[in-house]
Design an enzyme around this catalytic site. Structure first.
Site, PDB file in Angstrom:
ATOM      1  N   LYS A   3      25.401  74.717  63.696  1.00  0.00           N
ATOM      2  CA  LYS A   3      25.658  73.474  62.974  1.00  0.00           C
ATOM      3  C   LYS A   3      27.067  73.452  62.360  1.00  0.00           C
ATOM      4  O   LYS A   3      27.723  74.497  62.239  1.00  0.00           O
ATOM      5  CB  LYS A   3      24.573  73.296  61.903  1.00  0.00           C
ATOM      6  CG  LYS A   3      23.167  73.117  62.501  1.00  0.00           C
ATOM      7  CD  LYS A   3      22.135  72.864  61.409  1.00  0.00           C
ATOM      8  CE  LYS A   3      20.772  72.571  62.015  1.00  0.00           C
ATOM      9  NZ  LYS A   3      19.788  72.213  60.969  1.00  0.00           N
ATOM     10  N   TYR A  43      17.878  63.471  66.209  1.00  0.00           N
ATOM     11  CA  TYR A  43      16.913  63.758  65.132  1.00  0.00           C
ATOM     12  C   TYR A  43      15.953  62.596  64.880  1.00  0.00           C
ATOM     13  O   TYR A  43      15.345  62.509  63.805  1.00  0.00           O
ATOM     14  CB  TYR A  43      17.657  64.133  63.845  1.00  0.00           C
ATOM     15  CG  TYR A  43      18.114  65.578  63.821  1.00  0.00           C
ATOM     16  CD1 TYR A  43      17.201  66.621  63.708  1.00  0.00           C
ATOM     17  CD2 TYR A  43      19.463  65.901  63.919  1.00  0.00           C
ATOM     18  CE1 TYR A  43      17.606  67.943  63.686  1.00  0.00           C
ATOM     19  CE2 TYR A  43      19.881  67.241  63.905  1.00  0.00           C
ATOM     20  CZ  TYR A  43      18.941  68.239  63.784  1.00  0.00           C
ATOM     21  OH  TYR A  43      19.349  69.547  63.761  1.00  0.00           O
ATOM     22  N   GLU A 120      15.982  68.471  74.728  1.00  0.00           N
ATOM     23  CA  GLU A 120      17.237  68.694  74.013  1.00  0.00           C
ATOM     24  C   GLU A 120      18.304  69.270  74.956  1.00  0.00           C
ATOM     25  O   GLU A 120      19.482  68.928  74.840  1.00  0.00           O
ATOM     26  CB  GLU A 120      16.983  69.612  72.804  1.00  0.00           C
ATOM     27  CG  GLU A 120      16.148  68.906  71.734  1.00  0.00           C
ATOM     28  CD  GLU A 120      15.713  69.786  70.568  1.00  0.00           C
ATOM     29  OE1 GLU A 120      15.023  69.262  69.674  1.00  0.00           O
ATOM     30  OE2 GLU A 120      16.056  70.985  70.546  1.00  0.00           O
TER      31      GLU A 120
HETATM   32  P1  ADP Z   1      13.879  73.346  61.350  1.00  0.00           P
HETATM   33  O1  ADP Z   1      15.366  73.112  61.611  1.00  0.00           O
HETATM   34  O2  ADP Z   1      13.627  74.685  60.736  1.00  0.00           O
HETATM   35  O3  ADP Z   1      13.027  73.091  62.572  1.00  0.00           O
HETATM   36  P2  ADP Z   1      12.943  70.759  60.344  1.00  0.00           P
HETATM   37  O4  ADP Z   1      12.716  70.398  61.781  1.00  0.00           O
HETATM   38  O5  ADP Z   1      11.816  70.590  59.393  1.00  0.00           O
HETATM   39  O6  ADP Z   1      13.442  72.290  60.224  1.00  0.00           O
HETATM   40  O7  ADP Z   1      14.165  69.919  59.783  1.00  0.00           O
HETATM   41  C1  ADP Z   1      15.291  69.636  60.579  1.00  0.00           C
HETATM   42  C2  ADP Z   1      16.547  69.845  59.776  1.00  0.00           C
HETATM   43  O8  ADP Z   1      16.597  68.897  58.721  1.00  0.00           O
HETATM   44  C3  ADP Z   1      16.644  71.205  59.064  1.00  0.00           C
HETATM   45  O9  ADP Z   1      17.100  72.241  59.910  1.00  0.00           O
HETATM   46  C4  ADP Z   1      17.610  70.891  57.939  1.00  0.00           C
HETATM   47  O10 ADP Z   1      18.972  70.861  58.414  1.00  0.00           O
HETATM   48  C5  ADP Z   1      17.207  69.473  57.574  1.00  0.00           C
HETATM   49  N1  ADP Z   1      16.236  69.467  56.468  1.00  0.00           N
HETATM   50  C6  ADP Z   1      14.927  69.843  56.536  1.00  0.00           C
HETATM   51  N2  ADP Z   1      14.314  69.717  55.333  1.00  0.00           N
HETATM   52  C7  ADP Z   1      15.264  69.217  54.482  1.00  0.00           C
HETATM   53  C8  ADP Z   1      15.266  68.837  53.105  1.00  0.00           C
HETATM   54  N3  ADP Z   1      14.159  68.932  52.352  1.00  0.00           N
HETATM   55  N4  ADP Z   1      16.431  68.379  52.587  1.00  0.00           N
HETATM   56  C9  ADP Z   1      17.544  68.257  53.343  1.00  0.00           C
HETATM   57  N5  ADP Z   1      17.625  68.586  54.651  1.00  0.00           N
HETATM   58  C10 ADP Z   1      16.493  69.062  55.223  1.00  0.00           C
END
Ligand code: ADP
Ligand code: MG
Length: 131
Positions: A3, A43, A120
């Site tokens: 990232k 996303y 992806e």
């Molecule tokens: P992961 O990347 O571990 O699969 P998620 O799919 O739940 O996690 O979330 C996607 C991305 O969104 C995370 O990697 C992080 O960059 C961001 N994110 C997740 N939860 C939060 C939060 N509570 N606040 C801000 N950004 C978040």
């Protein structure tokens, strides 16, 4: 994906090294940058979550490294290597424990299923970019 904040901090080489040393074969690799529109569509699944706007702005804020990785049990093993979403919860020795700044700026993305990994991969790479 590595990232934007991890690339900006100069950690792309160290992170790729951990991935390769972790037994992952690099099938495809690219240095690129997402537009806001592209980050929004990547996303899309998180559209309803409160941090979606922040996540899209952040992911479009600078260049990233994207890769397709191959390994037996790749999806689960990669999630183990990167650690929990929140670096405060990530295990010692994981990429996020070593390099993440925060739950939002958490250094790397990993696919959450084989099906999403394929989608992806198709988002970033053509057939002739895969080895
Ligand atoms: P992961 O990347 O571990 O699969 P998620 O799919 O739940 O996690 O979330 C996607 C991305 O969104 C995370 O990697 C992080 O960059 C961001 N994110 C997740 N939860 C939060 C939060 N509570 N606040 C801000 N950004 C978040
Ligand atoms: Mg996820």
């Amino acid at each position: 994906m590595i990232k934007p904040e991890a690339v900006a901090a100069g950690n792309m080489g160290k992170i790729l090294d951990m991935i390769i040393n972790g037994g992952f074969k690099v099938i495809a690799l690219k240095y690129t940058r997402l537009s806001r529109q592209e980050a929004g569509s990547f996303y899309e699944v998180h559209k309803e979550r409160p941090f979606y706007g922040e996540l899209v702005d952040y992911m479009a804020s600078g260049p990233i490294v994207v890769a397709i990785l191959e390994k037996d049990n790749a999806m689960e093993d990669f999630r183990k290597l990167i650690g929990a979403t929140d670096p405060a919860q990530a295990a010692e020795g994981t990429i996020r424990k070593n390099f993440a700044e925060s739950k939002a700026k958490n250094a790397v993305h990993g696919s959450d299923s084989d099906e999403n990994a394929a989608l992806e991969g198709d988002f970033f790479f053509s057939g002739r970019e895969r080895f």
